[in-house]
Scaffold this motif. Structure first.
Motif, PDB file in Angstrom:
ATOM      1  N   LEU A 119      25.995 -38.833  77.242  1.00 17.60           N
ATOM      2  CA  LEU A 119      24.998 -39.605  76.507  1.00 17.60           C
ATOM      3  C   LEU A 119      24.192 -40.542  77.397  1.00 17.60           C
ATOM      4  N   PHE A 120      24.811 -41.079  78.443  1.00 23.33           N
ATOM      5  CA  PHE A 120      24.158 -42.129  79.223  1.00 23.33           C
ATOM      6  C   PHE A 120      24.003 -41.804  80.707  1.00 23.33           C
ATOM      7  N   GLY A 121      24.640 -40.725  81.165  1.00 21.76           N
ATOM      8  CA  GLY A 121      24.550 -40.395  82.582  1.00 21.76           C
ATOM      9  C   GLY A 121      23.173 -39.899  82.975  1.00 21.76           C
ATOM     10  N   ASN A 122      22.822 -40.107  84.256  1.00 20.66           N
ATOM     11  CA  ASN A 122      21.579 -39.515  84.750  1.00 20.66           C
ATOM     12  C   ASN A 122      21.839 -38.056  85.117  1.00 20.66           C
ATOM     13  N   GLU A 123      20.801 -37.353  85.511  1.00 26.04           N
ATOM     14  CA  GLU A 123      20.930 -35.919  85.742  1.00 26.04           C
ATOM     15  C   GLU A 123      21.948 -35.611  86.841  1.00 26.04           C
ATOM     16  N   GLU A 124      21.937 -36.408  87.893  1.00 31.42           N
ATOM     17  CA  GLU A 124      22.878 -36.169  88.992  1.00 31.42           C
ATOM     18  C   GLU A 124      24.312 -36.364  88.531  1.00 31.42           C
ATOM     19  N   GLN A 125      24.546 -37.410  87.739  1.00 31.18           N
ATOM     20  CA  GLN A 125      25.902 -37.670  87.236  1.00 31.18           C
ATOM     21  C   GLN A 125      26.375 -36.552  86.316  1.00 31.18           C
ATOM     22  N   LYS A 126      25.498 -36.075  85.466  1.00 30.22           N
ATOM     23  CA  LYS A 126      25.879 -34.990  84.556  1.00 30.22           C
ATOM     24  C   LYS A 126      26.230 -33.725  85.329  1.00 30.22           C
ATOM     25  N   ALA A 336      20.109 -38.881  71.234  1.00 27.83           N
ATOM     26  CA  ALA A 336      21.451 -38.576  70.734  1.00 27.83           C
ATOM     27  C   ALA A 336      22.205 -39.852  70.394  1.00 27.83           C
ATOM     28  N   VAL A 337      22.031 -40.870  71.222  1.00 30.76           N
ATOM     29  CA  VAL A 337      22.690 -42.155  70.963  1.00 30.76           C
ATOM     30  C   VAL A 337      22.225 -42.732  69.634  1.00 30.76           C
ATOM     31  N   GLU A 338      20.914 -42.668  69.393  1.00 31.01           N
ATOM     32  CA  GLU A 338      20.358 -43.181  68.138  1.00 31.01           C
ATOM     33  C   GLU A 338      20.896 -42.400  66.939  1.00 31.01           C
ATOM     34  N   ALA A 339      21.007 -41.077  67.086  1.00 31.66           N
ATOM     35  CA  ALA A 339      21.520 -40.250  65.997  1.00 31.66           C
ATOM     36  C   ALA A 339      22.972 -40.580  65.686  1.00 31.66           C
ATOM     37  N   ILE A 340      23.764 -40.806  66.725  1.00 34.01           N
ATOM     38  CA  ILE A 340      25.182 -41.139  66.524  1.00 34.01           C
ATOM     39  C   ILE A 340      25.331 -42.531  65.916  1.00 34.01           C
ATOM     40  N   SER A 341      24.569 -43.489  66.428  1.00 34.70           N
ATOM     41  CA  SER A 341      24.688 -44.859  65.923  1.00 34.70           C
ATOM     42  C   SER A 341      24.250 -44.975  64.468  1.00 34.70           C
ATOM     43  N   GLU A 342      23.403 -44.059  64.023  1.00 36.17           N
ATOM     44  CA  GLU A 342      22.993 -44.041  62.612  1.00 36.17           C
ATOM     45  C   GLU A 342      24.199 -43.945  61.689  1.00 36.17           C
ATOM     46  N   TYR A 343      25.243 -43.273  62.143  1.00 34.27           N
ATOM     47  CA  TYR A 343      26.424 -43.056  61.297  1.00 34.27           C
ATOM     48  C   TYR A 343      27.633 -43.865  61.761  1.00 34.27           C
ATOM     49  N   ALA A 344      27.360 -45.032  62.335  1.00 33.31           N
ATOM     50  CA  ALA A 344      28.447 -45.915  62.774  1.00 33.31           C
ATOM     51  C   ALA A 344      29.328 -46.345  61.598  1.00 33.31           C
ATOM     52  N   ILE A 345      28.715 -46.594  60.438  1.00 38.15           N
ATOM     53  CA  ILE A 345      29.484 -46.998  59.252  1.00 38.15           C
ATOM     54  C   ILE A 345      30.454 -45.890  58.860  1.00 38.15           C
ATOM     55  N   GLU A 346      29.931 -44.678  58.792  1.00 37.18           N
ATOM     56  CA  GLU A 346      30.766 -43.543  58.387  1.00 37.18           C
ATOM     57  C   GLU A 346      31.866 -43.265  59.407  1.00 37.18           C
ATOM     58  N   CYS A 347      31.574 -43.449  60.703  1.00 39.50           N
ATOM     59  CA  CYS A 347      32.598 -43.227  61.728  1.00 39.50           C
ATOM     60  C   CYS A 347      33.735 -44.242  61.594  1.00 39.50           C
ATOM     61  N   SER A 348      33.405 -45.488  61.292  1.00 38.49           N
ATOM     62  CA  SER A 348      34.449 -46.485  61.062  1.00 38.49           C
ATOM     63  C   SER A 348      35.249 -46.156  59.807  1.00 38.49           C
ATOM     64  N   ILE A 349      34.572 -45.697  58.768  1.00 35.70           N
ATOM     65  CA  ILE A 349      35.266 -45.284  57.541  1.00 35.70           C
ATOM     66  C   ILE A 349      36.242 -44.162  57.852  1.00 35.70           C
ATOM     67  N   ALA A 350      35.791 -43.172  58.618  1.00 36.64           N
ATOM     68  CA  ALA A 350      36.644 -42.035  58.964  1.00 36.64           C
ATOM     69  C   ALA A 350      37.897 -42.498  59.693  1.00 36.64           C
ATOM     70  N   LYS A 351      37.730 -43.411  60.623  1.00 37.95           N
ATOM     71  CA  LYS A 351      38.850 -43.895  61.435  1.00 37.95           C
ATOM     72  C   LYS A 351      39.875 -44.632  60.577  1.00 37.95           C
ATOM     73  N   VAL A 352      39.413 -45.565  59.762  1.00 32.04           N
ATOM     74  CA  VAL A 352      40.321 -46.371  58.937  1.00 32.04           C
ATOM     75  C   VAL A 352      41.009 -45.493  57.891  1.00 32.04           C
ATOM     76  N   LEU A 353      40.229 -44.736  57.153  1.00 26.08           N
ATOM     77  CA  LEU A 353      40.784 -43.906  56.083  1.00 26.08           C
ATOM     78  C   LEU A 353      41.784 -42.901  56.637  1.00 26.08           C
ATOM     79  N   ALA A 354      41.393 -42.158  57.674  1.00 24.87           N
ATOM     80  CA  ALA A 354      42.247 -41.094  58.199  1.00 24.87           C
ATOM     81  C   ALA A 354      43.544 -41.639  58.773  1.00 24.87           C
ATOM     82  N   SER A 355      43.467 -42.729  59.519  1.00 17.73           N
ATOM     83  CA  SER A 355      44.678 -43.274  60.127  1.00 17.73           C
ATOM     84  C   SER A 355      45.636 -43.818  59.075  1.00 17.73           C
TER      85      SER A 355
END
Length: 582
Positions: A119-126, A336-355
């Motif tokens: 998500l954050f690496g430059n081309e050389e790092q990837k 991609a970062v913006e798309a993932i952060s859009e669902y930060a609420i749902e990701c936290s819900i998934a973590k708490v509920l599932a665990s």
């Protein structure tokens, strides 16, 4: 139509827009079969051996997983990946749990270990790191936690200063509780440049000045390596800065979003395995001249283990579908970062509920096994120990509970979610609001759909009252924030369970799901009134308190169902199949 993150609290969703396990493609099923075969033939037989961390075994299994493409589902093909998508990534995470601690190593590697570079690496790092991580040639770890900085990640004390020749950053500090610490080749870590700029770094194992502490002796997940990392003027090349100087928090928090979501998928897999073990044992264990599976209280346990597993499975694949659609043309970088952060609420819900569902399921598994559940020779004992860490991993459940309403509030203030407008509209209607008998529209779960609609109004009611009283100081009232989070979590789980039934209804596949959804909704719904009453008693006094409590009572009124009968039907299906079944 793709729903915005958090919008589930304010609007209904078309079931056809929700991804469910019934939507798996032939490719998904092939991946599922491949992972299941690998888990049964390679991982499960080694699960107990892994507990003692024999030299080289974990790396050997990771390399085998890499050969099968099980480490590269999220990595684009141009960097040696398989680019299988988030649904496939979920299926892999869910099915590798048969390997016990292997799943922890795998999850840390493929999630928070690899995703920051993607998500954050430059081309050389990837180009340098991703192919090796995809194949299993290199193993990744994620190092954020410090002795005095756990959930408060931004308070880390590890420092980085530029060397006099400008070619290296010299890192000094310590990280602790680092999964894969002892076996990793690549570490994603964080330090404050010049003492104040929170920054990400890629650190290689052979870095001068970098060393490892001793293996931690843990309660569970014993087969995974957990060590501290020690930096003593560790010379990290300047080209290994990850992202921008001072922007490391973006890496840390977005990597955790993916980590939380993947942890949820792994918990689903463990829930299913636990149900299967418990069902088989209940059929084999004879007491009072009959299998304990015939006893009503054992059936009660098996049924609710299955119903809660169904709810969390529905949640995880709903989120997987949203992430996959959101990331369809954005595999990496800021988009991609913006798309993932859009669902930060749902990701936290998934973590708490599932665990928490997993903890419930394995606790009941131990109880079904009785005394044998406490003996290491039987699977329940390891399941019980291993499950507990999930409520601490990837941000504690308490921190994730605070994140859910805080993120909702922040988006409301920015105008991204019309929470405040919806709360004001509800306030004008509240005195005339009351539960009514549901209309029969020919679709299943009419009563449960009405309960769901009222639950969303209840969230708005409590949230609106809390915001009105505390305004921007609401975050300091953690108990109220926790209640709002619990309401949001249950609402999302109920809705996911219900819409899965509605989507399957048109295909003639709703019968088994119908029972599971009903059992989950009616078992859970009374908690909403309990939480709401607790909140009203804190927010108000005297006559106003009584008025608010009477509104809550009206809103939560519903027609009970025969839960005992539902549970018996579910248990019968679980016992007939000898596993979780939908």
């Amino acid at each position: 139509m793709l729903q915005k993150g958090g919008a589930f609290l304010l609007e209904d969703i078309d079931p056809q827009d929700v991804f469910t396990p019934e939507d798996f493609t032939d490719e998904h099923r092939m991946i599922q079969s491949t992972v299941a075969d690998f888990a049964v033939n390679e991982l499960a037989p080694k699960a107990e051996e892994l507990e003692n961390q024999p030299e080289g075994l974990m790396r050997e299994l990771m390399q085998k997983a890499g050969e099968l493409g099980l480490l590269s589902a999220d990595i684009p093909e141009e960097y040696g990946g398989a680019d299988l998508g988030k649904v496939a990534s979920c299926l892999i995470a869910e099915n590798v749990v048969a390997g016990g601690s292997f799943a922890v190593t795998h999850s840390a590697h493929t999630g928070i270990g690899t995703m920051p570079i993607l998500l954050f690496g430059n081309e050389e790092q990837k180009k340098k790191y991703l192919p090796r991580l995809a194949s299993g040639e290199a193993i990744a770890a994620y190092a954020l936690t410090e002795p005095n900085a756990g959930s408060d990640a931004l308070s880390i004390r590890t420092r980085a200063v530029l060397s006099p020749d400008g070619k290296h950053y010299l890192l000094n500090g310590e990280k602790m509780f680092i999964t894969n610490g002892g076996i990793a080749d690549v570490y994603i870590t964080y330090a404050k440049v010049d003492g104040d700029k929170f920054t990400g770094f890629i650190v290689e194992r052979n870095t001068p000045g970098f060393s490892l502490g001793q293996e931690e002796k843990k309660m569970g997940i014993k087969g995974s390596s957990t060590r501290s990392l020690i930096f003593e003027d560790a010379k990290v090349p300047v080209e290994n800065v990850l992202g921008e100087i001072g922007k490391g928090h973006l890496i840390a928090f977005n990597a955790l979003n993916i980590g939380r979501f993947k942890l949820g998928a792994a918990c689903v897999g463990s829930c299913k395995l636990a149900v299967e073990h418990a069902a088989k044992y209940a059929l084999q264990r004879v007491q009072f001249a009959q299998p304990i599976a015939r006893f009503g209280l054992i059936q009660h346990k098996l049924a609710m283990m299955a119903a809660r597993t169904y709810a969390v499975e529905s949640v995880i694949y709903r989120i997987a579908g949203m992430l996959e659609e959101a990331l369809a043309d954005k595999k990496e970088g800021p988009a991609a970062v913006e798309a993932i952060s859009e669902y930060a609420i749902e990701c936290s819900i998934a973590k708490v509920l599932a665990s928490e569902v997993l903890d419930y399921v394995v606790d009941e598994m131990v109880q079904i096994y009785g005394g044998y559940g406490y003996i290491q020779e039987y699977p329940a004992e390891r399941f019980y120990r291993d499950s507990r860490i999930n409520r601490i991993f990837e941000g504690t459940n308490e921190v994730n509970r605070l994140l859910i309403p805080a993120t909702i509030a922040r988006r409301a203030m920015k105008g991204q979610l019309n929470f405040l407008g919806a709360a004001r509209t509800l306030a004008r209607e509240i005195l005339n609001l009351r539960a009514t008998l549901p209309e029969d529209d020919g679709k299943p779960l009419a009563a449960e759909r009405q309960m769901l609609a009222m639950a969303k109004k209840l969230f708005l009611f409590i949230g609106g009252q809390a915001v009105e009283k505390y305004m921007d100081k609401l975050a300091q009232q953690q108990e109220i924030m926790g209640i709002l989070a619990d309401l949001a979590i249950v609402i999302y789980a109920m809705e996911s369970a219900i819409v899965r039934v509605l989507k399957a209804h048109g295909n003639g596949q709703a019968d088994k799901k119908l029972l599971l959804a009903q059992a989950y909704v009616h078992d859970t719904y009374p908690l909403l009134e309990k939480w709401a009453r607790e909140a009203m008693c804190f927010l108000f006094e005297g006559d106003m308190r009584q008025t608010q409590l009477s509104i809550v009572k009206r809103m939560c009124k519903h027609q009970p169902v025969d839960l005992i009968g539902l549970r018996r039907q579910i248990a019968d299906r679980v016992l007939t199949a000898e596993k979780y079944v939908v």
